[in-house]
Design a protein around this motif. Structure first.
Motif, PDB file in Angstrom:
ATOM      1  N   LEU A   7      37.759  41.101  54.318  1.00 43.10           N
ATOM      2  CA  LEU A   7      38.896  41.762  54.955  1.00 43.10           C
ATOM      3  C   LEU A   7      38.517  43.105  55.563  1.00 43.10           C
ATOM      4  N   ASP A   8      37.290  43.548  55.344  1.00 43.44           N
ATOM      5  CA  ASP A   8      36.801  44.790  55.930  1.00 43.44           C
ATOM      6  C   ASP A   8      37.644  45.983  55.501  1.00 43.44           C
ATOM      7  N   LEU A   9      37.969  46.043  54.212  1.00 44.53           N
ATOM      8  CA  LEU A   9      38.728  47.183  53.696  1.00 44.53           C
ATOM      9  C   LEU A   9      37.876  48.444  53.747  1.00 44.53           C
ATOM     10  N   ALA A  10      38.547  49.589  53.910  1.00 43.72           N
ATOM     11  CA  ALA A  10      37.852  50.873  53.933  1.00 43.72           C
ATOM     12  C   ALA A  10      37.973  51.600  52.602  1.00 43.72           C
ATOM     13  N   ALA A  11      39.131  51.501  51.948  1.00 42.18           N
ATOM     14  CA  ALA A  11      39.345  52.222  50.692  1.00 42.18           C
ATOM     15  C   ALA A  11      40.568  51.653  49.998  1.00 42.18           C
ATOM     16  N   SER A  12      40.628  51.820  48.688  1.00 38.07           N
ATOM     17  CA  SER A  12      41.800  51.382  47.926  1.00 38.07           C
ATOM     18  C   SER A  12      42.026  52.344  46.770  1.00 38.07           C
ATOM     19  N   ALA A  13      43.241  52.331  46.247  1.00 35.55           N
ATOM     20  CA  ALA A  13      43.584  53.156  45.087  1.00 35.55           C
ATOM     21  C   ALA A  13      43.472  52.340  43.812  1.00 35.55           C
ATOM     22  N   LEU A  14      43.037  52.988  42.762  1.00 34.86           N
ATOM     23  CA  LEU A  14      42.996  52.366  41.447  1.00 34.86           C
ATOM     24  C   LEU A  14      44.417  52.240  40.913  1.00 34.86           C
ATOM     25  N   GLY A  15      44.789  51.051  40.440  1.00 32.63           N
ATOM     26  CA  GLY A  15      46.127  50.845  39.884  1.00 32.63           C
ATOM     27  C   GLY A  15      46.079  50.510  38.412  1.00 32.63           C
ATOM     28  N   ASN A  16      47.248  50.492  37.798  1.00 35.95           N
ATOM     29  CA  ASN A  16      47.294  50.228  36.359  1.00 35.95           C
ATOM     30  C   ASN A  16      46.747  48.849  36.021  1.00 35.95           C
ATOM     31  N   HIS A  17      46.955  47.857  36.897  1.00 32.91           N
ATOM     32  CA  HIS A  17      46.491  46.508  36.567  1.00 32.91           C
ATOM     33  C   HIS A  17      44.987  46.331  36.765  1.00 32.91           C
ATOM     34  N   GLU A  18      44.325  47.287  37.386  1.00 29.46           N
ATOM     35  CA  GLU A  18      42.862  47.231  37.436  1.00 29.46           C
ATOM     36  C   GLU A  18      42.254  47.376  36.043  1.00 29.46           C
ATOM     37  N   PHE A  19      43.040  47.851  35.084  1.00 26.89           N
ATOM     38  CA  PHE A  19      42.549  48.017  33.714  1.00 26.89           C
ATOM     39  C   PHE A  19      42.883  46.824  32.818  1.00 26.89           C
ATOM     40  N   ASP A  20      43.560  45.799  33.366  1.00 22.01           N
ATOM     41  CA  ASP A  20      44.044  44.705  32.523  1.00 22.01           C
ATOM     42  C   ASP A  20      42.934  43.973  31.784  1.00 22.01           C
ATOM     43  N   TRP A  21      41.741  43.927  32.375  1.00 23.33           N
ATOM     44  CA  TRP A  21      40.656  43.159  31.765  1.00 23.33           C
ATOM     45  C   TRP A  21      39.551  44.083  31.242  1.00 23.33           C
TER      46      TRP A  21
END
Length: 418
Positions: A7-21
């Motif tokens: 998708l050629d993303l440039a940047a994203s924010a860390l969210g609460n569900h990034e910690f689920d695993w």
């Protein structure tokens, strides 16, 4: 991550569900990502920077230097498993944004964009006005900023946000790819234009082959499990907003059955999809409970259980929890802490303050998720080694087919018609 690469993303924010695993899994995904995953306000509890997590980045596009700072909501410790963020803290957003906005411009950024897993809810514009009235964490953050920020891309609340606060355009494009947030900035100082555009499936065009191949491989790998027939369902059981609803009752019943408890509680935030009538497959049930929460049985005295339910009804007539094994009647007009009118257990008896009761909860709630912690008062806390989804699958198999919706209201407002 393989799809994100394409998708050629440039940047994203860390969210609460990034910690689920767990943090280990998150770090593995960060190592895979060809784009920046940012969490500027995430620190160790002693204040040290987290070495494996970036705070900001500068993206170059056509000679333009775009500074991006990413942040996670301060609600993260209570909206993911507490154990998964142990040792981390989530600082207030506005001071962190101000500091990084200054630093990014000093490093040559022409514009500064905030991507924040922090949200809001907006009402429709009043008659004669073009800007909606919005409330929530990211709105408060925007109002508190002192440094120039050109735009904020919001998240977390899965809502439509399309507004300007403190001169800063803010967009949130609902959730699940249902919309696109678009902000056009003028480099000559003109007013920005903002829009949230609904995605209409029949106008989206074919899926690009590079993405389609990833999806097809993933679907094929799990098809035999996903398509396994579990039960027949007589009625649609939709996931509603903040009200009590049949699907929440069903999940609470399943967990009380699996844990053989007197009472069970299911948090609405853990319910992620509708249960549709017809054949319920493993995959459709997974969509409802995708987090892999494990169940615990705790033993508490009746007085402590009563105090727990007082906390659950402290927010007004809407309760964002479902229960099994107890009928709760409360009066939201009373002062908080004295709103319970009656608590009746499944055998029809009033709750006994001196008796010991067993309660089944998922690990998110046991560790203080949603800000309500009962385990500290428990006389025993026992891990059941049962995943919530497995409890639901097993419970549905014990019910007469087709499964009927348990639609009775279990949190009742005193005096309201039933």
């Amino acid at each position: 991550m393989e799809a994100f690469r394409r998708l050629d993303l440039a940047a994203s924010a860390l969210g609460n569900h990034e910690f689920d695993w767990t943090v280990d899994t998150l770090r593995a995904r960060i190592r895979q990502a060809p784009y920046a995953i940012l969490g500027a306000n995430v620190r160790f509890t002693d204040g040290r920077a987290v070495p494996w997590l970036r705070a900001d980045t500068i993206v170059r596009r056509g000679g333009l230097r775009v500074g991006v700072v990413g942040l996670a909501t301060t609600e993260t410790p209570t909206t993911t498993r507490a154990a998964n963020v142990r040792g981390l803290r989530f600082d207030s957003l506005a001071p962190v944004i101000d500091a990084h906005a200054r630093a990014l411009r000093a490093r040559g950024a022409d514009v500064v964009i905030v991507v924040a897993h922090s949200g809001a809810f907006c009402d429709r514009p009043a008659p004669g006005e073009s800007t909606p009235t919005c409330r929530g964490e990211i709105v408060d953050v925007a109002r508190a900023l002192h440094e120039k920020v050109d735009a904020i891309v919001s998240g977390h609340t899965h809502s439509l946000v399309n507004t300007v606060v403190n001169g800063i355009p803010i967009v949130q494009a609902r959730s699940s790819g249902r919309a696109l947030g678009v902000v056009d900035l003028s480099l000559e100082g003109g007013a920005p234009t903002i829009d949230v555009r609904e995605v209409v499936a029949d106008s989206a065009g074919p899926v690009p082959p590079a993405i389609d191949s990833v999806v097809r491989r993933a679907v094929a790998a799990v098809a035999s499990r996903v398509n396994r027939r579990i039960a027949d369902v007589a009625d649609d059981m939709p996931r509603e907003s903040d009200e009590q609803y049949a699907l929440g009752n069903l999940l609470a019943d399943a967990q009380r059955w699996a844990g053989r408890g007197d009472v069970a509680i299911m948090n609405n935030g853990g319910i992620r999809a509708d249960l549709r009538h017809g054949v319920a497959t493993y995959g459709s049930l997974f969509e409802i409970q995708p987090f892999g929460n494990t169940l615990y049985k705790i033993t508490v005295r009746g007085r402590d259980l009563r105090g727990y339910f007082e906390k659950l009804v402290s927010g007004g007539p809407r309760v964002r929890m479902h229960t099994s094994g107890v009928l709760v009647t409360f009066d939201p007009s009373r002062p908080a802490g004295s709103r319970l009118v009656s608590l009746t257990t499944a055998d029809g008896r009033p709750l006994d303050d001196d008796r010991l009761y067993t309660m089944v909860l998922n690990d998110f709630l046991v560790t203080g998720g949603d800000g309500v912690d009962l385990a500290r008062r428990a006389t025993a806390v026992t891990p059941l080694n049962i995943v919530d989804l497995d409890a639901l699958v097993g419970y549905l198999g014990t019910l007469p087919q087709p499964v009927r919706a348990p639609s009775e209201e279990r949190f009742r407002v005193a005096g309201a018609s039933q």
